[in-house]
Scaffold this motif. Structure first.
Motif, PDB file in Angstrom:
ATOM      1  N   ALA A 149       0.816  -1.221   0.000  1.00 39.69           N
ATOM      2  CA  ALA A 149       0.000   0.000   0.000  1.00 39.69           C
ATOM      3  C   ALA A 149       0.846   1.266   0.000  1.00 39.69           C
ATOM      4  O   ALA A 149       0.317   2.366   0.149  1.00 39.69           O
ATOM      5  CB  ALA A 149      -0.938  -0.002   1.205  1.00 39.69           C
ATOM      6  N   SER A 150       2.173   1.135  -0.171  1.00 35.15           N
ATOM      7  CA  SER A 150       3.046   2.310  -0.178  1.00 35.15           C
ATOM      8  C   SER A 150       3.540   2.589  -1.590  1.00 35.15           C
ATOM      9  O   SER A 150       3.692   1.670  -2.405  1.00 35.15           O
ATOM     10  CB  SER A 150       4.238   2.095   0.753  1.00 35.15           C
ATOM     11  OG  SER A 150       5.025   1.008   0.308  1.00 35.15           O
ATOM     12  N   ARG A 151       3.800   3.840  -1.862  1.00 31.93           N
ATOM     13  CA  ARG A 151       4.242   4.230  -3.202  1.00 31.93           C
ATOM     14  C   ARG A 151       5.762   4.125  -3.319  1.00 31.93           C
ATOM     15  O   ARG A 151       6.471   4.162  -2.316  1.00 31.93           O
ATOM     16  CB  ARG A 151       3.805   5.663  -3.509  1.00 31.93           C
ATOM     17  CG  ARG A 151       2.298   5.814  -3.604  1.00 31.93           C
ATOM     18  CD  ARG A 151       1.925   7.124  -4.240  1.00 31.93           C
ATOM     19  NE  ARG A 151       0.513   7.181  -4.572  1.00 31.93           N
ATOM     20  CZ  ARG A 151      -0.030   8.071  -5.377  1.00 31.93           C
ATOM     21  NH1 ARG A 151       0.728   9.000  -5.924  1.00 31.93           N
ATOM     22  NH2 ARG A 151      -1.324   8.052  -5.636  1.00 31.93           N
ATOM     23  N   PRO A 152       6.267   4.019  -4.541  1.00 28.04           N
ATOM     24  CA  PRO A 152       7.725   3.973  -4.736  1.00 28.04           C
ATOM     25  C   PRO A 152       8.376   5.280  -4.291  1.00 28.04           C
ATOM     26  O   PRO A 152       7.767   6.350  -4.308  1.00 28.04           O
ATOM     27  CB  PRO A 152       7.881   3.773  -6.246  1.00 28.04           C
ATOM     28  CG  PRO A 152       6.570   3.257  -6.724  1.00 28.04           C
ATOM     29  CD  PRO A 152       5.534   3.849  -5.813  1.00 28.04           C
ATOM     30  N   LYS A 153       9.625   5.152  -3.914  1.00 32.56           N
ATOM     31  CA  LYS A 153      10.424   6.336  -3.562  1.00 32.56           C
ATOM     32  C   LYS A 153      10.926   6.991  -4.839  1.00 32.56           C
ATOM     33  O   LYS A 153      11.426   6.330  -5.746  1.00 32.56           O
ATOM     34  CB  LYS A 153      11.607   5.914  -2.685  1.00 32.56           C
ATOM     35  CG  LYS A 153      12.551   7.043  -2.335  1.00 32.56           C
ATOM     36  CD  LYS A 153      13.752   6.516  -1.563  1.00 32.56           C
ATOM     37  CE  LYS A 153      14.771   7.626  -1.300  1.00 32.56           C
ATOM     38  NZ  LYS A 153      15.980   7.107  -0.609  1.00 32.56           N
ATOM     39  N   ALA A 154      10.790   8.313  -4.909  1.00 32.46           N
ATOM     40  CA  ALA A 154      11.221   9.046  -6.098  1.00 32.46           C
ATOM     41  C   ALA A 154      12.740   9.163  -6.141  1.00 32.46           C
ATOM     42  O   ALA A 154      13.416   9.119  -5.102  1.00 32.46           O
ATOM     43  CB  ALA A 154      10.582  10.425  -6.133  1.00 32.46           C
ATOM     44  N   GLY A 155      13.295   9.302  -7.344  1.00 28.35           N
ATOM     45  CA  GLY A 155      14.732   9.423  -7.532  1.00 28.35           C
ATOM     46  C   GLY A 155      15.124  10.733  -8.180  1.00 28.35           C
ATOM     47  O   GLY A 155      14.500  11.777  -7.958  1.00 28.35           O
TER      48      GLY A 155
END
Length: 375
Positions: A149-155
């Motif tokens: 339920a968590s979104r990917p971490k941005a880079g």
């Protein structure tokens, strides 16, 4: 005596139905094993089920917290019979008795089908399909999936090839972009979507503006001069997007800087007329190498005089707010200064697209002399 003969066609089927390709799905993307929400009613899945001998009678699904464990939800799946005439062999099959069914199913659930409304992030659950044929034979197939339920971490997005430093300006018309640092510790990265254009995009922009890739670099793109930005969104294996990340932009500048006025203190030149090649605009160059405008009423007369053609009249400093109404002969390409003295030069250079990085200066005895330049 009288007698009657009757008969019946008996179809013997000793094999159970078949179930294949059971996966979760989201936004048209299949083959997923992660659910992007803790709420079970967001569950959607695809599968195939068929029986080439006696056809299907019922289909049902079950959700549990472990194989054959506590039921968290259940539902029936509507069969999709059709006629042989309409069965075009695309996701459709018929048995010898003439019954035909579509065998590919896409199912979306709703809250009323669940006894428990939500699950836990990172927890495994089991989706089971139960298929029964006309002979009463059953077959089950289960899929283990997890909730992410968590979104990917941005880079970070760089206007350059992979493993190279970001650049802000270039002359070439091919732009590239690469990215790094996008991650998802729960389900991993499924794919990226990127766009290169004159503005940064947000995650709510139309998907048709983006290109999908599993790589961490964009395909080289040929563009016209201007400034371009690369926007990247990462999707995890539950098909949740990261925040949209935009590069700081790269300017494609295909035009050289323009020098407007090159002046050397205490120099003199032969007064006369000049103009650029292929131009009808005539200027007077005075004895101090200043460019002076000519009254419009006298331009025609001046154009008929002997005029020196130069590469760029902008190299002559402009004498502002001053015009004359007389004509001379042609000017000279040379200017003069006293010997044994330091040369003090100044200039104005304009480049609206990318600005000026630095200057190089060289001094020689002729225009074609190979002299060193100094920054």
């Amino acid at each position: 005596g009288d007698y009657t003969v009757d008969g019946a066609l008996l179809n013997v089927d000793s094999s159970p139905p078949e179930i294949g390709d059971l996966w979760l799905a989201k936004d048209g993307v299949g083959q997923l094993t992660f659910l992007n929400s803790a709420f079970f009613h967001h569950l959607s899945f695809d599968f195939t089920s068929d029986d080439p001998h006696s056809s299907l009678t019922t289909l049902a699904w079950y959700l549990g917290d472990k194989p054959n464990g506590k039921s968290l939800g259940t539902g029936k799946i509507k069969l999709k019979p059709t006629s042989r005439a309409n069965c075009l062999m695309v996701n459709c099959s018929c048995i010898s008795l003439g019954l035909c069914n579509y065998y590919k199913f896409s199912v979306s659930t709703n809250p009323s089908q669940f006894s428990s409304s939500s699950g836990l992030h990172g927890q495994f659950y089991y989706l089971t399909i139960d298929s029964t044929n006309d002979a009463g034979l059953k077959f089950e197939k289960s899929l283990q999936f997890a909730i992410d339920a968590s979104r990917p971490k941005a880079g970070e997005v760089v206007d350059n090839f992979k493993s190279m430093n970001d650049i802000d300006y270039q002359e070439e018309s091919i732009v590239v972009a690469s990215w790094n640092g996008f991650s998802d510790q729960d389900s991993g990265i499924h794919h990226y979507e990127y766009a290169i254009g004159p503005t940064c995009l947000t995650s709510s922009a139309r998907r048709s503006l983006f290109t999908s890739t599993s790589q961490t670099a964009a395909q080289p793109l040929r563009v016209s001069p201007g400034k371009y930005f690369a926007t990247v969104i990462a999707y995890n294996n539950a098909m949740d997007p990261s925040a949209a990340v935009c590069s700081d932009g790269i300017t494609v500048d295909a035009t050289p800087p323009e020098m407007r006025g090159f002046d050397v203190d205490d120099t003199r030149s032969k007064p006369g007329l000049v103009r650029e090649a292929n131009s009808s605009q005539v200027w007077l160059i005075d004895g101090f190498r200043r460019r002076v405008g000519i009254f419009a009423s006298n331009l025609l007369n001046c154009r008929q005089k002997d005029v020196l053609e130069v590469d760029a009249v902008s190299l002559y400093p402009l004498q502002s707010n001053h015009t004359i109404d007389v004509c001379f002969g042609s000017s000279s390409r040379f200017f003069y200064t006293a010997v044994n003295r330091l040369v003090n030069a100044s200039w104005t250079v304009v480049d609206a697209e990318s600005g000026i990085h630095d200057y190089e200066i060289g001094v020689g005895r002729s225009s074609d002399e190979n002299v060193p330049f100094y920054a």
